[in-house]
Design a protein around this motif. Structure first.
Motif, short mmCIF file in Angstrom:
data_model
loop_
_atom_site.label_atom_id
_atom_site.label_comp_id
_atom_site.label_asym_id
_atom_site.label_seq_id
_atom_site.Cartn_x
_atom_site.Cartn_y
_atom_site.Cartn_z
N LEU A 75 0.95 -1.23 -0.26
CA LEU A 75 0.19 -0.13 -0.02
C LEU A 75 0.87 1.09 -0.09
N GLN A 76 1.78 1.20 0.71
CA GLN A 76 2.87 2.45 1.00
C GLN A 76 3.41 2.71 -0.45
N SER A 77 3.65 1.56 -1.42
CA SER A 77 4.50 2.02 -2.65
C SER A 77 3.52 2.05 -3.64
N ASN A 78 2.16 2.28 -3.40
CA ASN A 78 1.27 2.59 -4.56
C ASN A 78 0.39 3.74 -4.20
N ALA A 79 0.52 4.72 -4.86
CA ALA A 79 -0.44 5.85 -4.59
C ALA A 79 -1.69 5.75 -4.96
N TYR A 80 -2.16 4.78 -5.90
CA TYR A 80 -3.42 4.51 -6.38
C TYR A 80 -3.71 3.33 -6.66
N PRO A 81 -4.02 2.33 -5.64
CA PRO A 81 -4.38 1.11 -6.29
C PRO A 81 -6.11 1.22 -6.45
N GLY A 82 -6.64 2.30 -6.02
CA GLY A 82 -8.10 2.17 -6.46
C GLY A 82 -8.90 1.67 -5.31
N ARG A 83 -9.42 0.80 -5.11
CA ARG A 83 -10.44 0.17 -4.35
C ARG A 83 -9.68 -1.18 -4.19
N GLY B 103 -3.09 -16.79 9.51
CA GLY B 103 -2.06 -15.76 9.33
C GLY B 103 -1.94 -15.21 7.86
N GLN B 104 -2.61 -15.80 7.03
CA GLN B 104 -2.53 -15.59 5.48
C GLN B 104 -3.91 -15.21 4.98
N GLY B 105 -3.80 -14.32 3.89
CA GLY B 105 -4.82 -13.83 3.12
C GLY B 105 -4.42 -13.69 1.60
N HIS B 106 -5.34 -12.90 0.93
CA HIS B 106 -5.19 -12.44 -0.11
C HIS B 106 -5.73 -11.03 -0.57
N PHE B 107 -4.77 -10.26 -1.34
CA PHE B 107 -5.29 -8.94 -1.52
C PHE B 107 -5.38 -8.73 -2.96
N ILE B 108 -6.83 -8.13 -3.47
CA ILE B 108 -6.80 -7.69 -4.82
C ILE B 108 -7.23 -6.25 -4.76
N HIS B 109 -6.94 -5.68 -5.86
CA HIS B 109 -7.33 -4.10 -5.92
C HIS B 109 -7.57 -3.72 -7.46
N THR B 110 -8.36 -2.80 -7.79
CA THR B 110 -8.81 -2.48 -9.20
C THR B 110 -7.66 -2.19 -10.04
N TYR B 111 -6.81 -1.39 -9.58
CA TYR B 111 -5.69 -0.72 -10.46
C TYR B 111 -4.41 -1.03 -10.09
N LYS B 112 -3.58 -1.35 -11.23
CA LYS B 112 -2.12 -1.62 -10.84
C LYS B 112 -1.49 -0.83 -10.21
N CYS B 113 -1.60 0.60 -10.66
CA CYS B 113 -1.16 1.70 -10.28
C CYS B 113 -1.89 2.96 -10.60
N ASP B 114 -1.54 4.20 -10.22
CA ASP B 114 -1.84 5.40 -10.94
C ASP B 114 -1.51 5.50 -12.39
N GLY B 115 -2.26 6.28 -13.08
CA GLY B 115 -1.93 6.57 -14.73
C GLY B 115 -3.32 6.92 -14.94
N ASN B 116 -3.10 7.28 -16.69
CA ASN B 116 -4.28 7.84 -17.34
C ASN B 116 -4.13 7.26 -18.82
N PRO B 117 -5.14 6.37 -19.08
CA PRO B 117 -6.20 5.70 -18.17
C PRO B 117 -5.57 4.81 -17.09
N LEU B 118 -6.24 4.65 -16.21
CA LEU B 118 -5.81 3.52 -15.03
C LEU B 118 -5.56 2.19 -15.52
N PRO B 119 -4.37 1.73 -15.29
CA PRO B 119 -4.07 0.24 -15.60
C PRO B 119 -4.82 -0.68 -14.87
N SER B 120 -5.49 -1.83 -15.46
CA SER B 120 -6.17 -2.68 -14.48
C SER B 120 -5.15 -3.68 -13.74
N PHE B 121 -5.55 -4.13 -12.59
CA PHE B 121 -5.07 -5.11 -11.69
C PHE B 121 -4.67 -6.23 -12.69
#
Length: 237
Positions: free
Chosen positions: A10-18, A166-184
């Motif tokens: 999370l700290q390394s990605n300014a815009y993972p979206g949701r 102690g384990q889980g999975h994380f999925i988010h909408t955008y790979k990173c910030d951009g225009n257009p926003l690239p999908s995960f």
């Protein structure tokens, strides 16, 4: 698969979206879910999470500034018996209604695709947690355009049984910030899940980009009893 630090992701990605995180607490007793929303536009940032029965919904913080509710006002979390549904859009209702008619998670989403917000074509990400007789499993889904082409919808479902403590999975909408926003891209990321709901909630909130974060929901469900504890943080107070 390498286990990643959710904090660093999370700290390394300014815009993972949701984003959706689902897993099991480190002591093995709790089913864990987290859902966060972010925004770049005034309309997207003008939101809060509020409790709605056993679930939550989004609502405008300042109703006078709400311009288009179609993709931002919805119920991200709903509970159907022993199932907890978490999504980034109104497909929460689609899954709820489908599973209530004995359809599977995957079948329920067949009628839906990515959001009609070109040129981003935001993916629809969803998760369902199932707790029964002291056993817990979960599944996650992403519906996305074909590499930005809205002519095709790519559907991916990931199911996790006999979840490891102690384990889980994380999925988010955008790979990173951009225009257009690239999908995960790829399958949900393997991340560690702690025991402490307060520490987990604080870590996620503090790791999200300060300008773009909007709201956060976290729930720990006791696998033995079904009792749960919920935390909600809204940037707009």
């Amino acid at each position: 698969m390498e286990m990643l630090s959710l904090e660093k992701e999370l700290q390394s990605n300014a815009y993972p979206g949701r984003g959706i995180v689902i897993g099991k607490s480190a002591d093995g007793t709790k089913a864990v879910a987290a859902y966060f929303i972010m925004g770049r536009s005034e309309n997207s940032r003008n939101r809060v999470f509020v409790e709605d029965g056993e679930g939550i919904r989004t609502q405008a913080f300042d109703p006078s500034k709400l311009t288009d509710p179609s993709l931002i006002i919805y119920a991200p979390v709903r509970v159907l018996g022993n199932k907890t549904i978490v999504t980034n859009g109104d497909q929460t209702d689609t899954i709820y209604e489908g599973m209530d008619k004995q359809m599977t998670f995957e079948q329920s989403l067949r009628s839906r695709e990515f959001e009609p917000d070109g040129p981003n074509y935001t993916p629809r990400i969803s998760g369902v947690m199932h707790i029964e007789n002291g056993k817990y499993n979960y599944a996650m889904s992403i519906l996305k355009s074909a590499n930005g082409n809205p002519e095709a919808c790519n559907r991916y479902t990931f199911a996790y049984e006999n979840c490891i403590a102690g384990q889980g999975h994380f999925i988010h909408t955008y790979k990173c910030d951009g225009n257009p926003l690239p999908s995960f891209e790829g399958e949900p990321k393997l991340v560690s899940i702690p025991d402490d709901i307060d520490a987990f909630t604080t870590m996620i909130w503090n790791s999200l980009n300060a300008d773009n974060k909007v709201s956060l929901f976290v729930r720990f469900i006791d696998i033995a009893t079904g009792n749960y504890e919920t935390k909600i943080i809204n940037k707009n107070q």
